[in-house]
Design a protein around this motif. Structure first.
Motif, PDB file in Angstrom:
ATOM      1  N   ILE A  31       0.823  -1.203   0.000  1.00  0.00           N
ATOM      2  CA  ILE A  31       0.000   0.000   0.000  1.00  0.00           C
ATOM      3  C   ILE A  31       0.858   1.254   0.000  1.00  0.00           C
ATOM      4  O   ILE A  31       0.583   2.222  -0.710  1.00  0.00           O
ATOM      5  CB  ILE A  31      -0.947   0.012   1.223  1.00  0.00           C
ATOM      6  N   HIS A  32       1.905   1.244   0.812  1.00  0.00           N
ATOM      7  CA  HIS A  32       2.711   2.461   0.977  1.00  0.00           C
ATOM      8  C   HIS A  32       4.114   2.052   1.396  1.00  0.00           C
ATOM      9  O   HIS A  32       4.285   1.288   2.349  1.00  0.00           O
ATOM     10  CB  HIS A  32       2.073   3.353   2.047  1.00  0.00           C
ATOM     11  N   ARG A  33       5.111   2.535   0.667  1.00  0.00           N
ATOM     12  CA  ARG A  33       6.516   2.285   1.006  1.00  0.00           C
ATOM     13  C   ARG A  33       7.184   3.615   1.298  1.00  0.00           C
ATOM     14  O   ARG A  33       6.905   4.621   0.631  1.00  0.00           O
ATOM     15  CB  ARG A  33       7.230   1.565  -0.137  1.00  0.00           C
ATOM     16  N   PHE A  34       8.089   3.627   2.271  1.00  0.00           N
ATOM     17  CA  PHE A  34       8.711   4.883   2.662  1.00  0.00           C
ATOM     18  C   PHE A  34      10.141   4.639   3.130  1.00  0.00           C
ATOM     19  O   PHE A  34      10.515   3.540   3.540  1.00  0.00           O
ATOM     20  CB  PHE A  34       7.909   5.583   3.771  1.00  0.00           C
ATOM     21  N   TRP A  35      10.911   5.694   3.054  1.00  0.00           N
ATOM     22  CA  TRP A  35      12.328   5.634   3.425  1.00  0.00           C
ATOM     23  C   TRP A  35      12.485   5.415   4.930  1.00  0.00           C
ATOM     24  O   TRP A  35      11.717   5.911   5.745  1.00  0.00           O
ATOM     25  CB  TRP A  35      13.001   6.939   3.007  1.00  0.00           C
ATOM     26  N   ASN A  36      13.534   4.690   5.282  1.00  0.00           N
ATOM     27  CA  ASN A  36      13.968   4.608   6.674  1.00  0.00           C
ATOM     28  C   ASN A  36      15.483   4.548   6.674  1.00  0.00           C
ATOM     29  O   ASN A  36      16.092   3.892   5.829  1.00  0.00           O
ATOM     30  CB  ASN A  36      13.386   3.377   7.371  1.00  0.00           C
ATOM     31  N   GLY A  37      16.089   5.189   7.607  1.00  0.00           N
ATOM     32  CA  GLY A  37      17.543   5.181   7.681  1.00  0.00           C
ATOM     33  C   GLY A  37      18.029   6.111   8.758  1.00  0.00           C
ATOM     34  O   GLY A  37      17.250   6.848   9.371  1.00  0.00           O
ATOM     35  N   PRO A  38      19.328   6.110   9.015  1.00  0.00           N
ATOM     36  CA  PRO A  38      19.873   6.939  10.086  1.00  0.00           C
ATOM     37  C   PRO A  38      19.926   8.413   9.725  1.00  0.00           C
ATOM     38  O   PRO A  38      20.088   8.780   8.559  1.00  0.00           O
ATOM     39  CB  PRO A  38      21.286   6.372  10.274  1.00  0.00           C
ATOM     40  N   VAL A  39      19.737   9.244  10.730  1.00  0.00           N
ATOM     41  CA  VAL A  39      19.893  10.693  10.590  1.00  0.00           C
ATOM     42  C   VAL A  39      20.966  11.118  11.595  1.00  0.00           C
ATOM     43  O   VAL A  39      20.829  10.883  12.798  1.00  0.00           O
ATOM     44  CB  VAL A  39      18.573  11.432  10.888  1.00  0.00           C
ATOM     45  N   GLN A  40      22.022  11.715  11.099  1.00  0.00           N
ATOM     46  CA  GLN A  40      23.118  12.103  11.984  1.00  0.00           C
ATOM     47  C   GLN A  40      22.925  13.534  12.483  1.00  0.00           C
ATOM     48  O   GLN A  40      22.744  14.458  11.691  1.00  0.00           O
ATOM     49  CB  GLN A  40      24.465  11.988  11.266  1.00  0.00           C
ATOM     50  N   VAL A  41      22.941  13.681  13.803  1.00  0.00           N
ATOM     51  CA  VAL A  41      22.838  14.997  14.439  1.00  0.00           C
ATOM     52  C   VAL A  41      23.927  15.089  15.500  1.00  0.00           C
ATOM     53  O   VAL A  41      23.955  14.280  16.441  1.00  0.00           O
ATOM     54  CB  VAL A  41      21.451  15.209  15.091  1.00  0.00           C
ATOM     55  N   HIS A  42      24.830  16.044  15.327  1.00  0.00           N
ATOM     56  CA  HIS A  42      25.923  16.241  16.291  1.00  0.00           C
ATOM     57  C   HIS A  42      26.643  14.924  16.596  1.00  0.00           C
ATOM     58  O   HIS A  42      26.821  14.527  17.751  1.00  0.00           O
ATOM     59  CB  HIS A  42      25.404  16.879  17.587  1.00  0.00           C
ATOM     60  N   ASN A  43      27.022  14.222  15.520  1.00  0.00           N
ATOM     61  CA  ASN A  43      27.828  12.995  15.599  1.00  0.00           C
ATOM     62  C   ASN A  43      27.100  11.804  16.223  1.00  0.00           C
ATOM     63  O   ASN A  43      27.743  10.832  16.624  1.00  0.00           O
ATOM     64  CB  ASN A  43      29.138  13.252  16.358  1.00  0.00           C
ATOM     65  N   THR A  44      25.779  11.896  16.342  1.00  0.00           N
ATOM     66  CA  THR A  44      24.989  10.757  16.817  1.00  0.00           C
ATOM     67  C   THR A  44      24.025  10.318  15.718  1.00  0.00           C
ATOM     68  O   THR A  44      23.364  11.157  15.100  1.00  0.00           O
ATOM     69  CB  THR A  44      24.193  11.122  18.080  1.00  0.00           C
ATOM     70  N   LEU A  45      23.961   9.007  15.481  1.00  0.00           N
ATOM     71  CA  LEU A  45      23.021   8.460  14.509  1.00  0.00           C
ATOM     72  C   LEU A  45      21.696   8.169  15.199  1.00  0.00           C
ATOM     73  O   LEU A  45      21.653   7.423  16.186  1.00  0.00           O
ATOM     74  CB  LEU A  45      23.568   7.165  13.899  1.00  0.00           C
ATOM     75  N   HIS A  46      20.623   8.742  14.693  1.00  0.00           N
ATOM     76  CA  HIS A  46      19.282   8.535  15.230  1.00  0.00           C
ATOM     77  C   HIS A  46      18.389   7.862  14.190  1.00  0.00           C
ATOM     78  O   HIS A  46      18.654   7.924  12.984  1.00  0.00           O
ATOM     79  CB  HIS A  46      18.628   9.872  15.610  1.00  0.00           C
ATOM     80  N   TRP A  47      17.301   7.266  14.670  1.00  0.00           N
ATOM     81  CA  TRP A  47      16.181   6.913  13.804  1.00  0.00           C
ATOM     82  C   TRP A  47      15.200   8.080  13.794  1.00  0.00           C
ATOM     83  O   TRP A  47      14.956   8.692  14.842  1.00  0.00           O
ATOM     84  CB  TRP A  47      15.457   5.666  14.333  1.00  0.00           C
ATOM     85  N   ASP A  48      14.628   8.365  12.631  1.00  0.00           N
ATOM     86  CA  ASP A  48      13.623   9.433  12.534  1.00  0.00           C
ATOM     87  C   ASP A  48      12.260   8.824  12.859  1.00  0.00           C
ATOM     88  O   ASP A  48      11.457   8.533  11.981  1.00  0.00           O
ATOM     89  CB  ASP A  48      13.644  10.038  11.130  1.00  0.00           C
ATOM     90  N   ILE A  49      12.010   8.638  14.141  1.00  0.00           N
ATOM     91  CA  ILE A  49      10.847   7.860  14.579  1.00  0.00           C
ATOM     92  C   ILE A  49       9.529   8.570  14.263  1.00  0.00           C
ATOM     93  O   ILE A  49       8.516   7.906  13.961  1.00  0.00           O
ATOM     94  CB  ILE A  49      10.959   7.522  16.086  1.00  0.00           C
ATOM     95  N   LEU A  50       9.495   9.898  14.306  1.00  0.00           N
ATOM     96  CA  LEU A  50       8.256  10.607  13.977  1.00  0.00           C
ATOM     97  C   LEU A  50       7.936  10.485  12.485  1.00  0.00           C
ATOM     98  O   LEU A  50       6.766  10.392  12.099  1.00  0.00           O
ATOM     99  CB  LEU A  50       8.340  12.064  14.399  1.00  0.00           C
ATOM    100  N   HIS A  51       8.966  10.477  11.669  1.00  0.00           N
ATOM    101  CA  HIS A  51       8.755  10.221  10.239  1.00  0.00           C
ATOM    102  C   HIS A  51       8.171   8.826  10.031  1.00  0.00           C
ATOM    103  O   HIS A  51       7.244   8.639   9.232  1.00  0.00           O
ATOM    104  CB  HIS A  51      10.077  10.363   9.481  1.00  0.00           C
ATOM    105  N   LEU A  52       8.686   7.850  10.763  1.00  0.00           N
ATOM    106  CA  LEU A  52       8.168   6.483  10.635  1.00  0.00           C
ATOM    107  C   LEU A  52       6.704   6.413  11.071  1.00  0.00           C
ATOM    108  O   LEU A  52       5.881   5.756  10.422  1.00  0.00           O
ATOM    109  CB  LEU A  52       9.012   5.514  11.466  1.00  0.00           C
TER     110      LEU A  52
END
Length: 473
Positions: A31-52
């Protein structure tokens, strides 16, 4: 006929799938496919959980009214809630460097042998227990939720953790099937942080009005670790099978009725993770197609079919690597790392994209061979057929190399195994006559096309190649 939505989140993309299950029917559509991947902020890799979360809601709205919703994702990562139920920070990505050196500090408090005796888990530097040891927000945290449980909480307002994902934290007693208070205490994790556990098939709750979804729609706990859901959809006809859940990671192993906690299993670094219906996934993480994906990213080349055609014509065993070497874990210039790895081992690096692809795929097949042979001996479980499921089952060159390396017929498919397992567990919870895993797998076999690969190479050639890469280790 049951109509359910499967939210299936991988380490590079997410999707909302619509599943239909009935008498002799198992259908799945994206039905719907979307990007997922790390987002680097101040040398830390995060998941963009609100985007998910937003992307998941978009897909669920597009799916329309369904009988239920289930969510699965990758393992080990989590979100922390404060006492008011608010998320303290974006979840940190397991490939972040914050856990560098943490494993060694934790092992000063609890031995490797004790950890394995309780949890049965493979030692990986990003296991949840080590992430928590590096966590700066524990004093402010009230509850820990694994990624699928966090999204389910936002959908329903209900707090809890599903068992198959809990079993990947290294805070879970694999025999008692519950949180280990002893281990939590030893590493400074409060038991109040760890919520009540749920079994696959349990109803978590119904969607909140604020989601805009149809009132009363239940959210059902599935095998929320995506590999647990994938293994549900392995189309095996009996117990003498092995599986490779092939994607960014390759999860290589067996399905057992009880954990194997022997010194031999611990020394070989096998893991005992929870499966649906109380089964044990006795497996080992192999680096998987991540290395090739990173090469393609650096090259700016998304023509995988073309790369595979060219790689098929490259001389076998010209260059080989250990895909589980630590330098291949983090994002970065993977072709350059392969070059350095080869030179350090006294090999001439591959000189073309096709040669790099051949090197990566043959090296993965060798790692599969080594892992499966060890698993059969340690678990005393002979294997007649190897099932390759997930996205990697579409890689014809890798599937043939795997059959050649392992000396076993390979049955490739289904591709969307994690979403299918998710759908099947939901359908059973809603009353479909699927009493056990055998019934679920029979339905997969009769409704999905599989491709068979027979071994066709000389075992002696693969013996020599394995010795080249792994020596006598």
């Amino acid at each position: 006929m049951k109509r359910v939505a499967a939210v299936d989140l991988g380490a590079s993309s997410g999707r909302v799938m619509l599943g239909s299950v009935g008498d002799g029917v198992l259908e799945l559509s994206e039905i719907h496919r979307f990007w997922n991947g790390p987002v680097q902020v101040h040398n830390t890799l995060h998941w963009d959980i609100l985007h998910l979360y937003r992307s998941m809601l978009e897909g669920l709205h597009q799916a329309g009214p369904v009988d239920a919703i289930g969510i699965d994702s990758w393992a080990v990562d989590y979100g922390l809630l404060d006492s008011t139920g608010h998320l303290l920070a974006n979840p940190t990505h397991y490939r972040d460097t914050r856990t560098d050196g943490v494993l060694e500090r934790v092992l000063e408090k609890v031995s490797v042998a004790e950890l394995y005796e309780v949890t049965g888990l493979q030692q990986l530097p990003f296991n949840t227990i080590y992430q928590l040891a590096a966590e700066g927000l524990l004093e402010q945290a009230d509850k820990l939720l694994m990624i699928p449980d966090l999204l389910a909480y936002w959908l329903t307002g209900e707090i809890g953790v599903e068992r198959t994902n809990a079993s990947t934290t290294q805070l879970y007693d694999v025999r008692a099937r519950g949180w280990s208070e002893v281990l939590a205490s030893r590493v400074g994790v409060s038991m109040k942080l760890l919520p009540d556990l749920r079994d696959p098939g349990a109803v978590i709750g119904t969607v909140l009005p604020e989601t805009g979804l149809a009132a009363g729609t239940p959210v059902i706990a599935v095998g929320s670790h995506d590999t647990a859901s994938s293994v549900v959809a392995v189309p095996a006809a009996d117990e003498r099978f092995a599986y490779i859940s092939s994607g960014t990671w390759s999860l290589v192993g067996l399905e057992l009725d009880a954990p194997v906690l022997s010194d031999e299993a611990r020394a070989a670094n096998f893991t005992n993770e929870g499966g649906v219906d109380g089964r044990i996934r006795f497996l080992k993480n192999v680096m998987g197609l991540w290395i090739l994906q990173e090469c393609q990213r650096i090259w700016g080349d998304d023509d995988l079919p073309g790369l595979l055609r060219d790689a098929a014509g490259v001389q076998p065993f010209a260059v080989l690597i250990d895909p589980d070497a630590p330098e291949f874990l983090a994002p970065g210039n993977m072709p350059a790392r392969i070059d350095e790895h080869c030179r350090a081992g006294g090999q001439e690096p591959p000189q073309s994209k096709a040669a790099v692809v051949r090197c990566v795929l043959e090296s993965l097949a060798l790692a599969y061979r080594r892992t499966l042979r060890s698993a059969q001996v340690i678990a005393d479980r002979p294997v007649d057929v190897l099932h390759v499921i997930g996205g990697g089952s579409q890689n014809e060159l890798l599937c043939q190399l795997t059959a050649d390396a392992c000396g076993l017929p390979v049955l490739a498919g289904p591709v969307e195994a994690s979403a299918l397992g998710n759908v099947l567990v939901q359908a059973r919870a809603l009353g479909e006559p699927l009493p056990d895993l055998s019934a679920m797998r029979a339905l997969v076999r009769t409704t999905h096309r599989l491709r068979r690969y027979e071994p066709r190479a000389k075992p002696a050639d693969w013996d020599a190649a394995e010795s080249q890469v792994f020596g006598t280790r």
